[in-house]
Design an enzyme around this catalytic site. Structure first.
Site, PDB file in Angstrom:
ATOM      1  N   CYS A  58       1.099  -1.077  -0.716  1.00  0.00           N
ATOM      2  CA  CYS A  58      -0.178  -0.156   0.099  1.00  0.00           C
ATOM      3  C   CYS A  58       0.925   1.916  -0.026  1.00  0.00           C
ATOM      4  CB  CYS A  58      -0.736   0.065   1.391  1.00  0.00           C
ATOM      5  SG  CYS A  58      -1.750  -1.183   1.858  1.00  0.00           S
ATOM      6  N   HIS A  89      -2.371   7.757   6.290  1.00  0.00           N
ATOM      7  CA  HIS A  89      -2.347   6.853   5.470  1.00  0.00           C
ATOM      8  C   HIS A  89      -4.163   6.077   6.084  1.00  0.00           C
ATOM      9  CE1 HIS A  89      -1.681   3.366   3.751  1.00  0.00           C
ATOM     10  NE2 HIS A  89      -1.749   2.264   4.446  1.00  0.00           N
ATOM     11  N   GLU A 143      -0.310   4.760  13.287  1.00  0.00           N
ATOM     12  CA  GLU A 143      -0.238   5.671  12.663  1.00  0.00           C
ATOM     13  C   GLU A 143       0.072   7.342  13.404  1.00  0.00           C
ATOM     14  OE1 GLU A 143      -0.581   8.243   8.814  1.00  0.00           O
ATOM     15  OE2 GLU A 143      -2.119   6.891   8.755  1.00  0.00           O
ATOM     16  N   LYS A 145      -9.311   8.073   2.483  1.00  0.00           N
ATOM     17  CA  LYS A 145     -10.390   6.849   3.002  1.00  0.00           C
ATOM     18  C   LYS A 145     -11.423   6.425   2.948  1.00  0.00           C
ATOM     19  CE  LYS A 145      -5.329   4.303   2.394  1.00  0.00           C
ATOM     20  NZ  LYS A 145      -4.646   5.268   2.825  1.00  0.00           N
ATOM     21  N   PHE A 184       2.122  -2.970   3.921  1.00  0.00           N
ATOM     22  CA  PHE A 184       2.304  -4.997   4.540  1.00  0.00           C
ATOM     23  C   PHE A 184       3.760  -4.703   4.086  1.00  0.00           C
ATOM     24  CE2 PHE A 184      -2.819  -7.126   4.859  1.00  0.00           C
ATOM     25  CZ  PHE A 184      -2.471  -6.499   5.812  1.00  0.00           C
TER      26      PHE A 184
END
Length: 410
Positions: free
Chosen positions: A162, A300, A311, A329, A393
């Site tokens: 990602c 993120h 985060e 997102k 990841f």
């Protein structure tokens, strides 16, 4: 020509779940519009996941049929985004050897791989497409865009889950700073909405299984978050060496002032606040920006508890809690390898326009998230620097710093 030459962002292009191009995507984000919908595909019944953030327009319909049929869906998105960014930049007149392409992707042509394998199992090898191999290659998007633009300065692919799109921008910046090229088309792309990928992520307990109100499912930083929503899309940029851009009187959206690519070297999927904070700190140092100077952070923030908390902790450590934080997102879902590039788009345009998109569905902020997260409506102001985070990841940590373009060669 070595050293930290300034890198201008002169062109943007995008195709996302909330817009068919960069302007419509940006307008939708500022308005807090969601692109998350119920899955209506004939393969959806039986899956534990019922929502996704798919595109509102079929990219194949935007290309000539003969061109679209030889491209994987992700390659189609890359071509469309790159062409838009190139037009937006005014189609720079650059020598082919001084033009490079860097495009990141997390899964490459996974739709082609899975689709062609199904066809092989059902009907045998004679039914396979002669374009299958160039369609499934992870380097396909970069290769096709390089041929489309005649870029001979390199066609590179970053594959860091990602964080792929953000890493592509960082590499593009490094190529310009090193004096190897004058212009780079860089960004990220992902098209992997498929029952296999949805089921696989569901098995990891990473995806939300909520579906009663699709637009409310993606909830970064909210106490009722339950996992992320998978999306698809692309965002592309034209990056230019400042001297080259000024000489041709190019308009700039902003400056890619610095970046850092780090690795936590710990767990294959778990978030690591220490590694993320280290990447943020290095990016600030690279940009010669003090933490207090960061006015906007694009997080993120995928809408998983462990990821959001790690985060938030990293931002608090490395930047502080004063910046306006947004997590788009909540509207686009998680576009995997494209997400870092879309986050970068939001960061640079927030500085340009003085407006930060709201984080949708943030009804009750997790008290452990001690950040100033924008909610409800977009926030207006004037900020000089923005941070965009992207984590993947494998322990991939990428942070980018953008600043407003003030004109003049520095």
């Amino acid at each position: 020509m070595t050293g930290k030459a300034r890198v201008l962002v002169t062109g943007t292009g995008a195709i996302t779940p909330v817009g068919a191009d960069a302007p419509s995507t940006w307008s939708a984000l500022l308005a807090g519009k969601s692109g998350v919908r119920l899955l209506q595909e004939d393969w959806a019944p039986g899956l534990p996941v019922h929502v996704a953030a798919g595109l509102q327009v079929d990219p194949a319909s935007l290309l000539p049929r003969t061109e679209a049929r030889r491209l994987d869906r992700g390659e189609q998105l890359a071509i469309l985004g790159a062409r838009e960014a190139w037009r937006d930049a005014g189609a720079p007149d650059v020598e082919p050897e001084r033009l490079a392409v860097v495009i990141g992707t997390g899964t490459g042509g996974v739709l082609t791989t899975l689709g062609q394998d199904d066809l092989f199992e059902r009907s045998g090898m004679r039914r396979l497409s002669p374009f299958a191999v160039p369609m499934l290659m992870a380097n396909g998007p970069a290769a096709w865009v390089s041929m489309d633009l005649g870029a001979k300065g390199g066609a590179r692919t970053t594959v860091s889950a990602c964080a792929s799109g953000a890493e592509a921008l960082s590499l593009g910046m490094d190529l310009i700073r090193a004096g190897r090229v004058d212009v780079v088309v860089a960004g990220g792309v992902e098209a992997c909405l498929h029952p296999f990928t949805l089921a696989a992520f569901a098995q990891m307990k990473a995806l939300s299984t909520a579906s009663e109100d699709p637009e409310s499912v993606s909830r970064p930083f909210d106490v009722r978050r339950s996992g992320f929503v998978m999306g698809e899309g692309a965002a592309m940029f034209v990056l230019e060496r400042e001297g080259f851009a000024r000489a041709r009187r190019a308009r700039a959206h902003g400056v890619l002032a610095g970046g850092a690519v780090g690795s936590s070297a710990g767990h294959i999927t778990a978030s690591d606040a220490d590694g993320q904070a280290a990447a943020i700190t290095l990016a600030l140092r690279d940009a010669d920006i003090a933490p207090r100077d960061i006015g906007v952070v694009h997080a993120h923030a995928t809408s998983t508890e462990s990821g959001d908390l790690a985060e938030a902790e990293a931002i608090g450590w490395a930047v502080g809690t004063h910046a306006a934080v947004t997590a788009t997102k909540s509207m686009t879902g998680h576009m995997m390898g494209a997400s870092g590039a879309v986050g970068a788009l939001a960061a640079v345009l927030a500085l340009r326009d003085g407006s930060v998109p709201p984080t949708r569905n943030l009804d009750e902020q997790d008290p452990r998230v001690e950040l100033d997260v924008v909610r409800g409506e977009s926030r207006t102001g004037r900020w000089d620097a923005a941070l965009a985070n992207s984590f993947g990841f494998g322990g991939h940590n990428v942070s980018l710093v953008f600043t407003r373009d003030r004109g003049g060669v520095q």
